[in-house]
Design an enzyme around this catalytic site. Structure first.
Site, short mmCIF file in Angstrom:
data_model
loop_
_atom_site.label_atom_id
_atom_site.label_comp_id
_atom_site.label_asym_id
_atom_site.label_seq_id
_atom_site.Cartn_x
_atom_site.Cartn_y
_atom_site.Cartn_z
N ASP A 13 14.29 7.25 -27.33
CA ASP A 13 14.55 6.81 -25.95
C ASP A 13 15.75 5.87 -25.85
OD1 ASP A 13 12.16 8.17 -25.29
OD2 ASP A 13 11.03 6.43 -25.95
N LYS A 16 20.17 8.85 -25.41
CA LYS A 16 21.08 9.78 -26.09
C LYS A 16 21.52 10.91 -25.16
CE LYS A 16 17.96 10.59 -29.23
NZ LYS A 16 16.94 9.60 -28.90
N GLY A 40 12.38 13.85 -24.60
CA GLY A 40 12.71 13.95 -23.18
C GLY A 40 14.10 13.37 -22.99
N HIS A 41 14.99 14.17 -22.43
CA HIS A 41 16.35 13.69 -22.20
C HIS A 41 16.62 13.66 -20.71
CE1 HIS A 41 17.64 15.21 -26.44
NE2 HIS A 41 16.99 14.07 -26.47
N GLN A 227 14.42 11.98 -30.75
CA GLN A 227 13.71 10.78 -31.22
C GLN A 227 14.72 9.80 -31.85
OE1 GLN A 227 12.06 13.96 -32.37
NE2 GLN A 227 11.17 13.84 -30.34
P1 IMP Z 1 4.81 13.25 -32.06
O1 IMP Z 1 6.26 13.48 -32.29
O2 IMP Z 1 4.33 13.79 -30.73
O3 IMP Z 1 3.95 13.69 -33.20
O4 IMP Z 1 4.57 11.66 -31.95
C1 IMP Z 1 4.72 10.81 -33.07
C2 IMP Z 1 5.27 9.45 -32.65
O5 IMP Z 1 6.61 9.60 -32.23
C3 IMP Z 1 4.53 8.82 -31.46
O6 IMP Z 1 4.54 7.41 -31.63
C4 IMP Z 1 5.39 9.19 -30.28
O7 IMP Z 1 5.25 8.28 -29.21
C5 IMP Z 1 6.77 9.11 -30.90
N1 IMP Z 1 7.73 9.98 -30.24
C6 IMP Z 1 7.85 11.32 -30.33
N2 IMP Z 1 8.86 11.77 -29.59
C7 IMP Z 1 9.41 10.71 -29.01
C8 IMP Z 1 10.53 10.53 -28.14
O8 IMP Z 1 11.24 11.46 -27.76
N3 IMP Z 1 10.80 9.24 -27.77
C9 IMP Z 1 10.07 8.19 -28.22
N4 IMP Z 1 9.02 8.31 -29.03
C10 IMP Z 1 8.70 9.55 -29.43
#
Ligand code: IMP
Length: 444
Positions: A13, A16, A40-41, A227
């Site tokens: 977040d 980017k 999410g972008h 991420q």
């Molecule tokens: P997962 O990728 O859904 O397995 O989540 C694993 C961890 O990564 C969790 O703490 C999510 O909140 C975090 N996470 C996954 N994708 C994002 C993102 O795009 N932005 C921020 N945190 C993320």
């Protein structure tokens, strides 16, 4: 050299999407190489807001090819939803979007497993995943026997593969302690995914071959990280991470493009820290400061809408990820959010068990004990959202940016003061080494 990478250096977040959108102007191909619909972008352009998850934001520009590589775990329903949303607003997809036949497919069982397993960390606690089936899909990829790739959807044995996996998963679910999930229906899932396959067929490609041809022909590629590096499966705050290599080290493996083709790595940081989900955030401000940051920064998850945890900028963590990702230059995003504080803090070291260190711990137990050592900088009262040139930034804002550059050992070449493309100050490369506080306001 044709490749630029945009890598988030925190826990995701970092805005980017906005940066990728701006940099797309100078590139011909935008490449998404890891993660999936957990990302999410948000891109704001000419008063219009676009929320994208898997499809690179380059899709909004004419003449730019968008490539989703084999390093991504792809949920066809989500991609189709995104395509429909874009097409209904006049964005053309045909001939622009390529999806790798090597990408692993997210199926309903992955989403079920994500829900069942999050919260089952040994010792208690939850990762707090996005619930999009990301971890279970990557697990099946690495495990191989139950994996289905996008290219498999077009093979005659696709139905048999679905039946094989569903049989296995149903037996697993039937023995699940507590309330067992509803059994999966192989025929229904096959029919649903066969329909998805038909819709996606014009976009399926061997993206590795396409990208290798492109770099060898000198075409300019922009690799869009998903991420942040601290969520990297191997180098992040394990186990509170995502399931892919979200730091700079993941670009080559995810895209199938050797590092020798990448000559510019931009590390993206927010001017403060945020995190969604579980795991340590050493500089977290679970107080009025944190709430102020959350409200001013609109810090709510794009995908899950969860409120993000907020805190001061952590130079220990980001120096580590800047080095890990081979960052050449920095983009400092959301600087406007820090307006209105008398003082700002930056974490410059951790105290762990009475020992002071600037090294980011490799073990989560140590990070959990880390007490931040802060440096205090003077804040500024002015709102920055109308600033369009570096000389328009208050002196204290420029000092803050300089301190981040110093602590991370890299120049800051981009500062963002709002969500719109226009709210971005971009330095040309010749100015990069000069401190920001040395530039004088026009009326000085
Ligand atoms: P997962 O990728 O859904 O397995 O989540 C694993 C961890 O990564 C969790 O703490 C999510 O909140 C975090 N996470 C996954 N994708 C994002 C993102 O795009 N932005 C921020 N945190 C993320």
């Amino acid at each position: 050299m044709p490749g630029t990478c945009v890598i988030g250096l925190q826990w995701g977040d970092e805005a980017k999407g906005k940066l990728v959108d701006i940099l797309t102007e100078e590139h011909e191909i935008v490449v998404r190489y890891a993660g999936g619909a957990n990302a999410g972008h948000t891109v704001v352009s000419d008063g219009q807001t676009w929320k994208l998850s898997i499809i690179p934001s380059g899709i909004l520009r004419d003449g730019v090819a968008c490539v989703v590589t084999g390093g991504v775990v792809l949920d066809p329903a989500k991609v189709i939803d995104e395509m429909d949303g874009l097409e209904s607003r006049g964005v053309r997809m045909h001939g622009k979007l390529q999806l790798s036949d090597r990408a692993h497919v997210v199926f309903p069982w992955h989403v079920v497993e994500d829900r069942l397993l999050d919260g089952s960390l040994s010792g208690g606690g939850a990762i707090g995943t996005t619930g999009r089936g990301i971890g279970p899909c990557y697990r099946d990829k690495v495990g191989r026997s139950l994996a289905i790739r996008l290219g498999d959807l077009y093979r005659p044995d696709f139905r048999a593969k679905v039946e094989h996996v569903v049989d296995f998963k149903n037996r697993l679910f039937a023995n699940w302690p507590g309330a067992a999930p509803t059994p999966l229906d192989a025929a229904a899932i096959h029919a649903q995914y066969a329909a998805y396959a038909k819709r996606l067929e014009p976009h399926i490609a061997d993206t590795t071959a396409f990208l290798l041809d492109a770099v060898e022909a000198g075409r300019r590629l922009l690799f869009e990280g998903a991420q942040g590096a601290l969520l990297d499966i191997d180098h992040g705050t394990f186990p509170y991470v995502t399931s892919s290599n979200s730091s700079g080290v993941g670009v080559s493996s995810g895209a199938g493009v050797p590092g020798r083709w990448i000559d510019r790595v931009i590390g993206v940081v927010k001017a403060y820290s945020t995190r969604v989900g579980g795991g340590p955030l050493p500089t977290e401000q679970d107080n009025a400061t944190g709430m102020h940051l959350r409200e001013r920064g609109r810090e709510y998850g794009t995908v899950t809408k969860r409120p993000r945890r907020c805190g001061w900028f952590d130079a220990v963590a980001t120096r580590y990820t800047a080095r890990l990702s081979g960052v050449d230059e920095l983009a400092v995003m959301l600087l406007d959010v820090l307006g209105g504080f008398d003082e700002l803090k930056i974490c410059v070291a951790y105290d762990i068990d009475g020992r002071r260190t600037t090294q980011f711990p490799s073990q989560i137990a140590d990070l959990e004990k880390a007490v931040p050592v802060y440096e205090t900088l003077p804040g500024w009262r002015e709102e920055l959202d109308g600033v369009r040139a570096e000389t328009g930034l208050p002196a204290n804002a420029r000092r803050y940016v300089d301190r981040i550059a110093e602590l991370l050992g890299r120049p800051v070449s981009i500062v963002s003061v709002g969500p719109d493309r226009q709210q971005t100050i971009i330095r040309d490369r010749t100015a990069a080494a000069r401190p920001w506080h040395s530039s004088q306001p026009a009326n000085a």
